[in-house]
Scaffold this motif. Sequence first.
Motif, PDB file in Angstrom:
ATOM      1  N   ALA A 142      13.365  62.954  75.857  1.00 43.41           N
ATOM      2  CA  ALA A 142      14.609  63.525  75.341  1.00 43.41           C
ATOM      3  C   ALA A 142      15.410  64.194  76.447  1.00 43.41           C
ATOM      4  N   ALA A 143      14.722  64.926  77.327  1.00 39.48           N
ATOM      5  CA  ALA A 143      15.409  65.609  78.423  1.00 39.48           C
ATOM      6  C   ALA A 143      16.047  64.608  79.380  1.00 39.48           C
ATOM      7  N   LEU A 144      15.310  63.567  79.742  1.00 45.74           N
ATOM      8  CA  LEU A 144      15.871  62.569  80.647  1.00 45.74           C
ATOM      9  C   LEU A 144      17.008  61.788  80.001  1.00 45.74           C
ATOM     10  N   THR A 145      16.937  61.573  78.696  1.00 43.25           N
ATOM     11  CA  THR A 145      18.040  60.898  78.006  1.00 43.25           C
ATOM     12  C   THR A 145      19.308  61.728  78.057  1.00 43.25           C
ATOM     13  N   VAL A 146      19.180  63.031  77.805  1.00 41.85           N
ATOM     14  CA  VAL A 146      20.343  63.919  77.854  1.00 41.85           C
ATOM     15  C   VAL A 146      20.933  63.936  79.259  1.00 41.85           C
ATOM     16  N   LEU A 147      20.074  64.043  80.264  1.00 42.02           N
ATOM     17  CA  LEU A 147      20.557  64.068  81.641  1.00 42.02           C
ATOM     18  C   LEU A 147      21.207  62.739  82.023  1.00 42.02           C
ATOM     19  N   SER A 148      20.656  61.628  81.554  1.00 45.50           N
ATOM     20  CA  SER A 148      21.233  60.326  81.875  1.00 45.50           C
ATOM     21  C   SER A 148      22.622  60.174  81.269  1.00 45.50           C
ATOM     22  N   ILE A 149      22.771  60.598  80.019  1.00 42.98           N
ATOM     23  CA  ILE A 149      24.078  60.508  79.375  1.00 42.98           C
ATOM     24  C   ILE A 149      25.096  61.395  80.087  1.00 42.98           C
ATOM     25  N   GLY A 150      24.676  62.602  80.443  1.00 43.65           N
ATOM     26  CA  GLY A 150      25.594  63.515  81.126  1.00 43.65           C
ATOM     27  C   GLY A 150      26.037  63.006  82.479  1.00 43.65           C
ATOM     28  N   THR A 151      25.095  62.497  83.280  1.00 41.72           N
ATOM     29  CA  THR A 151      25.462  62.011  84.618  1.00 41.72           C
ATOM     30  C   THR A 151      26.262  60.715  84.550  1.00 41.72           C
ATOM     31  N   LEU A 152      25.943  59.840  83.574  1.00 38.46           N
ATOM     32  CA  LEU A 152      26.744  58.627  83.408  1.00 38.46           C
ATOM     33  C   LEU A 152      28.178  58.962  83.006  1.00 38.46           C
ATOM     34  N   THR A 153      28.327  59.993  82.186  1.00 35.81           N
ATOM     35  CA  THR A 153      29.673  60.436  81.824  1.00 35.81           C
ATOM     36  C   THR A 153      30.447  60.890  83.056  1.00 35.81           C
ATOM     37  N   GLY A 154      29.761  61.603  83.949  1.00 34.43           N
ATOM     38  CA  GLY A 154      30.419  62.021  85.180  1.00 34.43           C
ATOM     39  C   GLY A 154      30.814  60.858  86.056  1.00 34.43           C
ATOM     40  N   GLY A 155      29.958  59.808  86.120  1.00 34.40           N
ATOM     41  CA  GLY A 155      30.298  58.648  86.927  1.00 34.40           C
ATOM     42  C   GLY A 155      31.442  57.834  86.352  1.00 34.40           C
ATOM     43  N   LEU A 156      31.525  57.747  85.035  1.00 30.62           N
ATOM     44  CA  LEU A 156      32.561  56.937  84.403  1.00 30.62           C
ATOM     45  C   LEU A 156      33.885  57.672  84.239  1.00 30.62           C
ATOM     46  N   ALA A 163      16.109  46.080  86.043  1.00 30.79           N
ATOM     47  CA  ALA A 163      17.107  45.990  84.971  1.00 30.79           C
ATOM     48  C   ALA A 163      18.126  47.127  85.086  1.00 30.79           C
ATOM     49  N   VAL A 164      17.678  48.306  85.502  1.00 33.62           N
ATOM     50  CA  VAL A 164      18.603  49.415  85.747  1.00 33.62           C
ATOM     51  C   VAL A 164      19.557  49.057  86.891  1.00 33.62           C
ATOM     52  N   ALA A 165      19.015  48.440  87.939  1.00 31.69           N
ATOM     53  CA  ALA A 165      19.882  47.997  89.043  1.00 31.69           C
ATOM     54  C   ALA A 165      20.935  47.013  88.557  1.00 31.69           C
ATOM     55  N   ALA A 166      20.529  46.077  87.698  1.00 32.47           N
ATOM     56  CA  ALA A 166      21.493  45.117  87.153  1.00 32.47           C
ATOM     57  C   ALA A 166      22.571  45.826  86.341  1.00 32.47           C
ATOM     58  N   LEU A 167      22.192  46.856  85.591  1.00 31.26           N
ATOM     59  CA  LEU A 167      23.161  47.615  84.805  1.00 31.26           C
ATOM     60  C   LEU A 167      24.198  48.278  85.706  1.00 31.26           C
ATOM     61  N   PHE A 168      23.761  48.919  86.773  1.00 33.42           N
ATOM     62  CA  PHE A 168      24.696  49.625  87.642  1.00 33.42           C
ATOM     63  C   PHE A 168      25.571  48.658  88.427  1.00 33.42           C
ATOM     64  N   LEU A 169      25.017  47.542  88.855  1.00 37.74           N
ATOM     65  CA  LEU A 169      25.839  46.559  89.554  1.00 37.74           C
ATOM     66  C   LEU A 169      26.864  45.937  88.614  1.00 37.74           C
ATOM     67  N   ALA A 170      26.484  45.748  87.345  1.00 38.49           N
ATOM     68  CA  ALA A 170      27.443  45.228  86.370  1.00 38.49           C
ATOM     69  C   ALA A 170      28.554  46.236  86.104  1.00 38.49           C
ATOM     70  N   LEU A 171      28.189  47.512  85.987  1.00 40.28           N
ATOM     71  CA  LEU A 171      29.208  48.538  85.777  1.00 40.28           C
ATOM     72  C   LEU A 171      30.140  48.640  86.981  1.00 40.28           C
ATOM     73  N   ALA A 172      29.590  48.497  88.185  1.00 42.32           N
ATOM     74  CA  ALA A 172      30.431  48.543  89.380  1.00 42.32           C
ATOM     75  C   ALA A 172      31.369  47.349  89.433  1.00 42.32           C
ATOM     76  N   SER A 173      30.886  46.169  89.030  1.00 41.84           N
ATOM     77  CA  SER A 173      31.728  44.981  89.053  1.00 41.84           C
ATOM     78  C   SER A 173      32.814  45.034  87.994  1.00 41.84           C
ATOM     79  N   ALA A 174      32.570  45.783  86.920  1.00 40.39           N
ATOM     80  CA  ALA A 174      33.568  45.887  85.856  1.00 40.39           C
ATOM     81  C   ALA A 174      34.685  46.851  86.188  1.00 40.39           C
ATOM     82  N   ARG A 175      34.509  47.617  87.256  1.00 41.33           N
ATOM     83  CA  ARG A 175      35.538  48.588  87.621  1.00 41.33           C
ATOM     84  C   ARG A 175      36.715  47.884  88.288  1.00 41.33           C
TER      85      ARG A 175
END
Length: 430
Positions: free
Chosen positions: A123-137, A180-192
């Motif tokens: 739960a803690a890592l999920t909250v932190l992941s959502i918060g940091t992803l919000t900052g990146g986006l 799979a996490v790497a693929a997610l971040f590379l996909a998000l970067a390519s979508a920018r």
Amino acid sequence: MDGLVPSGSVPRFLVDATGWDLAILAVGVTTVALAILGLTGRGWGIGATFVALAIALPTVPVVFDLPWPSLPFAALAIAVAAYVLSTHVKLPASQLSILTIVAVICCGTGLTGSLASRGATLAALTVLSIGTLTGGLLGASTARRATGWLLSSATVTGLVTATAFAADLPTGRLPYGIVAVAALFLALASARTPLTGPATWAAEASGHLVALAAVATATAVSVKTVATTISTPAIVLVIYGALLGLLAVRAAPDDDADRLLTSKRWYTAGSITAAFAAYWLLLADARVSVIEVYTVPFALATLLAGWLELRRRPTLSSWTAYGPGLCLLLLPPLAQILLTEDEPLRRLGLGVASIAILLLGTRQRFQAPVVVATIMLVVQTGYEITLLWTLVPSWLPLAIGGVLLLTLGATFEKRRRDLRRLAGAITDMR
């Protein structure tokens, strides 16, 4: 054991105090924070407020006798709130510094406190992941978005790792989740849009770092676990190479075509390198000992890349275009011939390949193939002569050498002119 400590040994709270004592403490801390706010001015309001919250809010679970893990979750809530505010609102540097310090301290406290059980950790890592992803986006500035991408790559990778351990998955499955996490971040970067800029570069860098972490994890798992073969890092490398290939063929904006063309070349080279690394690992796993099986495909790919570059830049030197590929093609089998004995097929194949390269280089007037093939033929001829020396009478090589010296001495001037013309012809080659 459910987390980092045995089950049932986690105390509710480590503070032995009554609710009134803690309430008075909270009021006192808030008063001090408000006093600091009054002395420093309104410009420090947000920072002072979060300092007061960081000190007072963790006492609320104790005052109201709330069960664990309400205390670490309260600290995490403050950390995420401080981070989101610092990334989404334009604030002075002084307040950003305060919010950063509050976020780091509360994040460390909350995450450490939540490690006692699997559910709380996830739960803690999920909250932190959502918060940091919000900052990146959605960060308010380029620097904040770039920081958000880097932080989110770490938190999401940690979440995937913790999930794998919590689900008791085999250790050989963990690298696939990380890639799979790497693929997610590379996909998000390519979508920018645009595909350039510090934020996009940070997103791509995060994906590459996570992919390299997946390769390192797969390698460590294959070395440590006997049941996992070397095919695990090979598969991860194939996936990473495919991701690099997709990055190489993505659309490029017209306003920065040259820079993206360069990046496409790097991505293509990285994709090919990852594919060959996986190929070599699979060959090693299959116990293949023929050295040409490892080197020839990569050498041919290098020569093809040099040929394509030479077509694009006709003035390019043949040493730059073909030198690395030729050395990679001819030197490993030559070393194998010189270090081992009874290699007739390899010696024959190297000789035929050197002659073919020499003829092609002479026809195209390329200096690198002519020089490299000539050196190979001279070395191989000398090696064959040494082998022949042991099979014939000892006087025969001396007699042949004497005849050659007499012939060369009689025609020395003509041979010297021929050598000068040959050196001039080679110098004039590209």
